[in-house]
Design a protein around this motif. Structure first.
Motif, short mmCIF file in Angstrom:
data_model
loop_
_atom_site.label_atom_id
_atom_site.label_comp_id
_atom_site.label_asym_id
_atom_site.label_seq_id
_atom_site.Cartn_x
_atom_site.Cartn_y
_atom_site.Cartn_z
N LYS A 79 0.82 -1.21 0.00
CA LYS A 79 0.00 0.00 0.00
C LYS A 79 0.85 1.26 0.00
CE LYS A 79 -3.96 -2.03 2.43
NZ LYS A 79 -4.84 -1.96 3.63
N ILE A 80 2.16 1.07 0.10
CA ILE A 80 3.06 2.22 0.20
C ILE A 80 4.03 2.21 -0.98
CG2 ILE A 80 4.85 3.35 1.59
CD1 ILE A 80 3.67 2.02 4.04
N ARG A 81 4.12 3.35 -1.66
CA ARG A 81 5.18 3.50 -2.65
C ARG A 81 6.44 3.87 -1.89
NH1 ARG A 81 4.05 6.62 -8.16
NH2 ARG A 81 6.28 6.18 -8.25
N LEU A 82 7.35 2.93 -1.80
CA LEU A 82 8.51 3.08 -0.94
C LEU A 82 9.36 4.29 -1.30
CD1 LEU A 82 9.67 -0.63 -0.46
CD2 LEU A 82 8.21 0.77 1.00
N GLU A 83 9.43 4.63 -2.58
CA GLU A 83 10.24 5.79 -2.95
C GLU A 83 9.63 7.09 -2.43
OE1 GLU A 83 8.17 4.50 -6.86
OE2 GLU A 83 8.78 3.64 -4.94
N LEU A 84 8.28 7.13 -2.34
CA LEU A 84 7.61 8.31 -1.77
C LEU A 84 7.88 8.41 -0.27
CD1 LEU A 84 4.11 8.18 -3.51
CD2 LEU A 84 6.01 9.68 -4.06
N LEU A 85 7.77 7.27 0.41
CA LEU A 85 8.04 7.25 1.85
C LEU A 85 9.49 7.63 2.12
CD1 LEU A 85 7.26 6.53 4.75
CD2 LEU A 85 7.89 4.16 4.24
N PHE A 86 10.39 7.07 1.34
CA PHE A 86 11.81 7.37 1.51
C PHE A 86 12.07 8.87 1.33
CE2 PHE A 86 15.94 8.08 -0.57
CZ PHE A 86 16.79 7.66 0.43
N GLY A 87 11.48 9.44 0.30
CA GLY A 87 11.68 10.86 0.02
C GLY A 87 11.25 11.76 1.17
N ARG A 88 10.09 11.45 1.77
CA ARG A 88 9.57 12.28 2.87
C ARG A 88 10.39 12.08 4.15
NH1 ARG A 88 3.40 13.55 3.45
NH2 ARG A 88 4.39 15.56 3.85
N LEU A 89 10.77 10.83 4.44
CA LEU A 89 11.57 10.58 5.64
C LEU A 89 12.98 11.16 5.48
CD1 LEU A 89 10.63 6.88 6.55
CD2 LEU A 89 9.90 8.97 7.71
N GLU A 90 13.53 11.10 4.29
CA GLU A 90 14.86 11.67 4.06
C GLU A 90 14.84 13.18 4.23
OE1 GLU A 90 18.44 10.99 0.85
OE2 GLU A 90 16.48 11.55 0.07
N ASP A 91 13.76 13.81 3.79
CA ASP A 91 13.62 15.26 3.96
C ASP A 91 13.55 15.61 5.46
OD1 ASP A 91 12.97 18.02 2.92
OD2 ASP A 91 11.15 17.62 4.08
N PHE A 92 12.80 14.81 6.22
CA PHE A 92 12.73 15.03 7.67
C PHE A 92 14.11 14.86 8.28
CE2 PHE A 92 12.61 13.44 11.98
CZ PHE A 92 11.72 14.30 12.62
N TYR A 93 14.83 13.80 7.90
CA TYR A 93 16.16 13.50 8.45
C TYR A 93 17.12 14.65 8.18
CZ TYR A 93 20.69 11.13 8.96
OH TYR A 93 21.97 10.80 9.31
N ARG A 94 17.09 15.19 6.96
CA ARG A 94 17.98 16.30 6.61
C ARG A 94 17.70 17.51 7.50
NH1 ARG A 94 16.96 20.53 3.69
NH2 ARG A 94 15.00 19.64 2.94
N ARG A 95 16.42 17.81 7.70
CA ARG A 95 16.04 18.96 8.54
C ARG A 95 16.43 18.71 10.01
NH1 ARG A 95 10.06 21.08 6.64
NH2 ARG A 95 10.48 21.27 4.41
N TRP A 96 16.24 17.48 10.46
CA TRP A 96 16.59 17.14 11.84
C TRP A 96 18.09 17.28 12.06
CZ3 TRP A 96 19.57 12.91 13.65
CH2 TRP A 96 19.57 12.76 15.04
#
Length: 589
Positions: free
Chosen positions: A134-151
């Motif tokens: 149910k999850i497009r992994l590349e979309l999930l990765f993109g959003r989590l990576e953006d959070f990680y960069r900001r963190w």
């Protein structure tokens, strides 16, 4: 699915039982007392009940986190058809999701800010995410990576009081009577997201359709302007500010297969971390604490590990070609089958290390400590081992051709069946060294200390022994044809069955040596000392004997040439068992 539901049901039933026990009044009725043994009352729920409650929370947590991950990748209505590879790189600014960045970031802190993710939770979550489809992994990765960069940039903890997400989560947990510090909330959240990204990366690299879309660089992607990246080191130090080793204990086991190329990790504490199969090429790990780290199958080519502590580390099958390991502590490490071609191991501590079948060709091991190290079947061709300590080392069947072992200590080492063609062993300590069946063709053993060494069945064709001391050495059945043994001390040595054809034995001391069945044909024995030597059944045909001393030598059934030159030979009158034919030829009767 039925198995999973039955497990959840069992946990729910245990939980309800535990709750019922907690709510039951402490006082017991007369009826109860009649049933229960005297003095026994209802007890508090035991550890098994609490364990069941904890397990229940874990089982329920993974599906809850899965639902959140699914929700974060759902686009706004009407935008589904716009999802393509071109938009994936700009998700936060150009792509709109039902859950906006601000809401997702807050939910991440609420879900992941309380404690570190356990391996079993991560495993279960990844199974749910991958199999759920149910999850497009590349979309999930993109959003989590953006959070990680900001963190990593401190955006959330540096937020204003009314918009500080770690502070909000801390207050929410306090309302639930959960005491936790602000930095703990922030560190748990960031490290848990890092764990998820590492797992997504590792999974994606095994999938052809995802390996190019999901590439994670925990320390940021290296570029040409700034060769080393220090983002991960800052995270490690930030995490360890709470407690030394905090990063390793939380994230260490999830680093396997990660991409750390060009990362700067100098002085980092990574004790016990798992970097198996990871890419650490060109990384800087100088002075780092890497005790017990698992680097098996990792790529460390060109990495700098100078002065690092790698004691007890597992580097089996690792690629360390061209790596800087100078003054590194590798004691007790496993380097079996590792590639150390052209590596710098100058003054490294490799004592008690397993280097069996390792590739150390052209490696610099100048003054390295390799005492009691297992180097069996290793490749050390053209390696530099000047002044190295190899005492008691296992070098069975090792290849050391054209290596430099000048002034090295090989006392007590096992070099049986080793290949040392053209090797420099000059001024080397070889006390009690086992060189039986070794191949030392054209090797230089000048001034080597060979007392008590075993060279039986060794091949020493064309070897040099200038000034070497071979007294009492076992050289039985050795091949020394064309070898230069001029001036060498071989008194009391065992040369029975040795092949010394065409050898240069000018002034060599063979006093009381065992030369029974030795082949000395064509050799130059000018000025050689053979007093008391056993030359029975030896072959001296065409040997040059001018000035040789044969006093008290045993010449029983010796073979000599018809035109043998005996002029200048001394001691024949005291030699024993001189053949009658030779006596007649020399007029000794």
């Amino acid at each position: 699915m039925s198995t999973y539901l039955s497990q959840v049901w069992q946990l729910l039933r245990n939980y309800v039982r535990g709750t019922s026990l907690q709510e039951m009044p402490k006082a017991t009725s007369l009826e109860t007392e009649a049933v229960l043994p005297l003095g026994k009352n209802i007890k508090e729920p035991d550890k098994s009940v609490r364990l069941a409650q904890d397990n229940l929370q874990e089982y329920l947590y993974s599906p809850r986190l899965q639902k959140s991950l699914e929700k974060w990748t759902v686009p706004k209505n009407g935008l589904t058809s716009q999802m393509d590879d071109r938009t994936l790189g700009t998700l936060s600014t150009e792509f709109c999701f039902k859950v906006c960045d601000r809401q997702m970031h807050e939910e991440i802190y609420d879900l992941l800010g309380n404690a570190a993710l356990k391996p079993e939770i991560v495993k279960q979550l990844m199974e749910l995410v991958v199999t759920g489809q149910k999850i497009r992994l590349e979309l999930l990765f993109g959003r989590l990576e953006d959070f990680y960069r900001r963190w990593c940039q401190g955006e959330f903890i540096d937020g204003t009081p009314d918009d500080n997400l770690p502070q909000k989560t801390k207050l929410k947990l306090a309302a639930q009577n959960i005491a936790i510090g602000l930095r703990q909330v922030d560190i748990y959240t960031g490290l848990n997201v890092l764990i998820l990204l590492l797992e997504l990366h590792r999974y994606a690299q095994g999938q052809d359709e995802l390996k190019q879309k999901i590439k994670f660089y925990p320390s940021a992607q290296p570029d040409t302007d700034n060769f080393f990246t220090s983002q991960l080191l800052r995270i490690i130090n930030y995490s360890d500010a709470l407690e030394i080793g905090n990063f390793s204990s939380i994230v260490g086991q999830f680093l396997k297969g990660g991409n750390f190329r060009g990362a700067y990790l100098g002085d980092a504490n990574l004790t016990g971390a798992d970097f198996s199969g990871a890419d650490l090429s060109l990384a800087y790990l100088g002075d780092a604490n890497l005790t017990g780290v698992n680097f098996s199958g990792a790529n460390l080519s060109g990495a700098n590990l100078g002065d690092a502590n790698l004691s007890g580390a597992n580097l089996s099958g690792a690629n360390l070609s061209g790596a800087d390991l100078s003054s590194t502590n590798l004691s007790g490490a496993n380097l079996s089958c590792a590639n150390l071609n052209s590596a710098d191991l100058n003054r490294a501590d490799l004592s008690n290390t397993n280097l069996s079948r390792a590739d150390l060709s052209r490696a610099d091991l100048n003054r390295a400590d390799l005492s009691s190290t297992n180097l069996s079947h290793a490749d050390l061709n053209n390696a530099i081992l000047f002044g190295a300590n190899l005492s008691e080392a296992n070098l069975n069947s090792v290849s050391l051709s054209h290596a430099d072992l000048c002034r090295a200590d090989l006392s007590g080492a096992d070099l049986s069946h080793a290949i040392l063609n053209g090797t420099n062993l000059s001024d080397t300590i070889l006390f009690s060294t086992n060189l039986s069946n070794a191949i030392l063709v054209a090797a230089d053993l000048s001034y080597a200390k060979l007392n008590g060494a075993k060279l039986n069945n060794a091949r020493l064709n064309g070897a040099m022994f200038l000034g070497a001391d071979l007294s009492g050495v076992d050289l039985s059945r050795v091949i020394l044809n064309e070898a230069d043994l001029s001036g060498v001390i071989l008194n009391d040595a065992d040369l029975s069955g040795a092949d010394l054809t065409d050898a240069i034995l000018f002034g060599t001391d063979f006093s009381y040596a065992n030369l029974n069945n030795a082949n000395l044909s064509g050799s130059n024995l000018s000025g050689a000392i053979l007093n008391g030597a056993d030359l029975s059944h030896s072959n001296l045909s065409y040997a040059i004997l001018g000035g040789a001393d044969l006093s008290d030598a045993n010449l029983e059934e010796m073979i000599w040439g018809k035109k043998q030159q005996w002029e200048g030979v001394r001691g024949l009158e005291t030699a024993v068992n001189v053949p009658e034919a030779l006596k007649e030829e020399l007029g000794l009767n």
